[in-house]
Design a protein around this motif. Structure first.
Motif, PDB file in Angstrom:
ATOM      1  N   LEU A  15      -4.674   4.997  -1.030  1.00 12.33           N
ATOM      2  CA  LEU A  15      -5.285   6.375  -1.107  1.00 12.33           C
ATOM      3  C   LEU A  15      -4.975   7.330  -0.057  1.00 12.33           C
ATOM      4  O   LEU A  15      -4.912   8.466  -0.432  1.00 12.33           O
ATOM      5  CB  LEU A  15      -6.570   6.131  -1.578  1.00 12.33           C
ATOM      6  N   ASN A  16      -5.074   6.812   1.118  1.00 11.03           N
ATOM      7  CA  ASN A  16      -4.854   7.496   2.096  1.00 11.03           C
ATOM      8  C   ASN A  16      -3.268   7.892   2.200  1.00 11.03           C
ATOM      9  O   ASN A  16      -3.288   8.996   2.761  1.00 11.03           O
ATOM     10  CB  ASN A  16      -5.231   6.748   3.441  1.00 11.03           C
ATOM     11  N   LEU A  17      -2.533   7.256   1.893  1.00 10.74           N
ATOM     12  CA  LEU A  17      -1.075   7.577   1.983  1.00 10.74           C
ATOM     13  C   LEU A  17      -1.016   8.610   0.950  1.00 10.74           C
ATOM     14  O   LEU A  17      -0.231   9.743   1.265  1.00 10.74           O
ATOM     15  CB  LEU A  17      -0.095   6.607   1.666  1.00 10.74           C
ATOM     16  N   TYR A  18      -1.392   8.513  -0.324  1.00 17.83           N
ATOM     17  CA  TYR A  18      -1.484   9.452  -1.311  1.00 17.83           C
ATOM     18  C   TYR A  18      -1.811  10.920  -0.926  1.00 17.83           C
ATOM     19  O   TYR A  18      -1.351  12.050  -1.033  1.00 17.83           O
ATOM     20  CB  TYR A  18      -2.040   9.058  -2.835  1.00 17.83           C
ATOM     21  N   ALA A  19      -3.122  10.858  -0.097  1.00 14.17           N
ATOM     22  CA  ALA A  19      -3.764  12.048   0.516  1.00 14.17           C
ATOM     23  C   ALA A  19      -2.997  12.818   1.583  1.00 14.17           C
ATOM     24  O   ALA A  19      -2.760  13.894   1.431  1.00 14.17           O
ATOM     25  CB  ALA A  19      -5.097  11.776   0.936  1.00 14.17           C
ATOM     26  N   ALA A  20      -2.075  11.787   2.159  1.00 14.69           N
ATOM     27  CA  ALA A  20      -1.254  12.341   3.189  1.00 14.69           C
ATOM     28  C   ALA A  20       0.018  12.937   2.728  1.00 14.69           C
ATOM     29  O   ALA A  20       0.353  13.946   3.144  1.00 14.69           O
ATOM     30  CB  ALA A  20      -0.907  11.368   4.249  1.00 14.69           C
ATOM     31  N   THR A  21       0.386  12.524   1.449  1.00 15.38           N
ATOM     32  CA  THR A  21       1.751  13.086   0.923  1.00 15.38           C
ATOM     33  C   THR A  21       1.650  14.422   0.440  1.00 15.38           C
ATOM     34  O   THR A  21       2.317  15.120   0.429  1.00 15.38           O
ATOM     35  CB  THR A  21       2.238  12.085   0.203  1.00 15.38           C
ATOM     36  N   THR A  50       9.497  11.688   4.292  1.00 15.79           N
ATOM     37  CA  THR A  50       8.091  11.170   3.941  1.00 15.79           C
ATOM     38  C   THR A  50       7.561  10.415   5.660  1.00 15.79           C
ATOM     39  O   THR A  50       6.817  10.776   5.962  1.00 15.79           O
ATOM     40  CB  THR A  50       7.791  10.406   3.080  1.00 15.79           C
ATOM     41  N   PHE A  51       8.623   9.482   5.870  1.00 15.15           N
ATOM     42  CA  PHE A  51       8.063   8.823   7.017  1.00 15.15           C
ATOM     43  C   PHE A  51       8.024   9.549   8.408  1.00 15.15           C
ATOM     44  O   PHE A  51       7.084   9.314   9.018  1.00 15.15           O
ATOM     45  CB  PHE A  51       9.057   7.529   7.135  1.00 15.15           C
ATOM     46  N   GLY A  61       0.842  -1.222  -0.006  1.00 16.90           N
ATOM     47  CA  GLY A  61       0.033   0.070   0.220  1.00 16.90           C
ATOM     48  C   GLY A  61       0.812   1.132  -0.050  1.00 16.90           C
ATOM     49  O   GLY A  61       0.639   2.310  -0.628  1.00 16.90           O
ATOM     50  N   VAL A  62       1.990   1.219   0.733  1.00 18.91           N
ATOM     51  CA  VAL A  62       2.866   2.395   0.858  1.00 18.91           C
ATOM     52  C   VAL A  62       3.456   2.519  -0.620  1.00 18.91           C
ATOM     53  O   VAL A  62       3.662   3.805  -0.934  1.00 18.91           O
ATOM     54  CB  VAL A  62       3.729   2.314   1.760  1.00 18.91           C
ATOM     55  N   LEU A  63       3.870   1.677  -1.101  1.00 14.01           N
ATOM     56  CA  LEU A  63       4.560   1.561  -2.399  1.00 14.01           C
ATOM     57  C   LEU A  63       3.709   2.220  -3.574  1.00 14.01           C
ATOM     58  O   LEU A  63       3.933   2.940  -4.167  1.00 14.01           O
ATOM     59  CB  LEU A  63       5.061   0.073  -2.720  1.00 14.01           C
ATOM     60  N   PHE A 110       0.959   6.159   9.463  1.00 11.09           N
ATOM     61  CA  PHE A 110       1.381   4.715   9.654  1.00 11.09           C
ATOM     62  C   PHE A 110       0.940   4.073  10.773  1.00 11.09           C
ATOM     63  O   PHE A 110       0.403   2.857  10.641  1.00 11.09           O
ATOM     64  CB  PHE A 110       2.827   4.633   9.449  1.00 11.09           C
ATOM     65  N   LEU A 111       0.915   4.713  11.881  1.00 10.76           N
ATOM     66  CA  LEU A 111       0.544   4.016  13.368  1.00 10.76           C
ATOM     67  C   LEU A 111      -1.122   3.825  13.094  1.00 10.76           C
ATOM     68  O   LEU A 111      -1.498   2.584  13.466  1.00 10.76           O
ATOM     69  CB  LEU A 111       0.935   5.014  14.252  1.00 10.76           C
TER      70      LEU A 111
END
Length: 345
Positions: A222-228, A254-255, A132-134, A262-263
């Motif tokens: 999708l949530n990771l992309y929105a967060a980035t 990023t991390f 998902g992260v990738l 992530f948590l």
């Protein structure tokens, strides 16, 4: 510093009239104000607290108590009963005390299923988070058209009902007419032409894992992309100017910036995978030979399948206890890590 600013602000206020205001009388309360005759006014009363927030929460609390609290209470009562088909038909109540829990905790089957559930949850959560992260990072680097196409595909996969997706995967991995076996046969693996994917424990878990990971990836990506999109681009430019590579940019920019994401996402995925029921049951009902049963399947099989409703209720409550223990351990580890990082700073 604050006192100096207050003194400077007080001296800057223009005075009206010929003289300065008389000093405050000793003993007067800080909140009191003087009238023109010098008599102190009583302090202003605080407005009473409004009960509107509690009234707004009341419908949700009532719905939770009715649809979640009452079934939990009933399930707890059933777990202390010997409720089989005979008692159910004759409307008998046979209290067994803690006998159901003693029998479950004393059986090797329960502990094997518990260990299997923990391993199954860990493998799926790791795969979901990594892939998902990738995919989320890929969305952040694609152009508008490709990003829109990939996002649409993810949303369609996410919107598919669980049973419908499970049925599709049953067709894909069918031993005689499955597309997967046909592709493997065309690729040169002729031994896989009629392979039974639900014939062994490992292959059945492989199909279930692919299904669960496929269904969970859109949420994480999708949530990771929105967060980035909330990360300032200046941080990336500064890291690139310092000579940081792709991995160094991820670990240094990023991390750390998306650590709360992530948590929280990992926490939600642990709960979602741990309680997965329809995917496992629809694929092979916990088979072959009950080797792919997880705790939710085990509770259903003992309660509904074998008509031991009291036993099934006890297993379901123990499942909740195990899930609470896993999530509490995860939260404790994350809080400890955050505490160490704060001390290091």
């Amino acid at each position: 510093m604050a006192a100096q600013l207050d003194d400077a602000a007080g001296s800057a206020v223009p005075q009206t009239g010929g003289g300065s205001a008389p000093p405050a009388r000793r003993g007067a309360s800080p909140g009191s104000r003087r009238t023109g005759t010098g008599t102190p006014r009583p302090p202003a009363r605080r407005a009473p607290r409004s009960s509107a927030p509690y009234l707004l929460l009341l419908p949700a609390l009532l719905a939770t108590a009715v649809f979640l609290g009452w079934p939990m209470v009933r399930n707890l009562l059933l777990s202390f009963q010997n409720l089989n088909m005979k008692e159910l038909i004759q409307h008998l109540t046979d209290w067994r005390g803690t006998g159901n829990y003693q029998e479950i905790l004393g059986s090797e089957q329960f502990w094997r299923v518990t260990l299997r559930t923990l391993v199954f949850t860990a493998v799926n959560v790791v795969l979901i988070m990594v892939l998902g992260v990738l995919i989320g990072l890929l969305l952040a680097r694609l152009g508008k058209k490709m990003r829109l196409t990939l996002s649409l595909a993810l949303v369609l996969a996410w919107a598919m009902p669980v049973i419908a997706a499970t049925t599709v995967f049953q067709w894909l991995f069918d031993s005689r007419y499955g597309v997967v076996n046909w592709l493997l046969d065309k690729a040169g693996w002729h031994a896989m032409a009629h392979y039974d994917w639900v014939g062994t424990q490992l292959s059945t878990f492989s199909v279930i894992t692919v299904l669960i990971v496929w269904q969970s990836l859109p949420f994480v990506a999708l949530n990771l992309y929105a967060a980035t999109t909330t990360i300032p681009r200046e941080l990336y430019e500064a890291a690139r100017m310092d000579g940081a590579g792709t991995w160094q940019v991820f670990t240094s920019v990023t991390f750390p910036f998306l650590r709360p994401f992530f948590l929280a996402t990992t926490f939600l995925e642990i709960i979602w995978v741990f309680k997965a029921f329809p995917q496992i049951f629809a694929i092979n009902e916990g088979g072959p030979d009950r080797l792919t049963e997880t705790l939710p399947i085990y509770a259903f099989t003992e309660g509904v399948g074998n008509l031991h409703f009291g036993m099934g209720a006890a297993i379901s409550l123990l499942t909740i206890v195990v899930l609470l223990a896993v999530t509490a351990h995860y939260l404790r580890l994350t809080l400890r890590q955050e505490r160490h990082e704060e001390n290091a700073l």
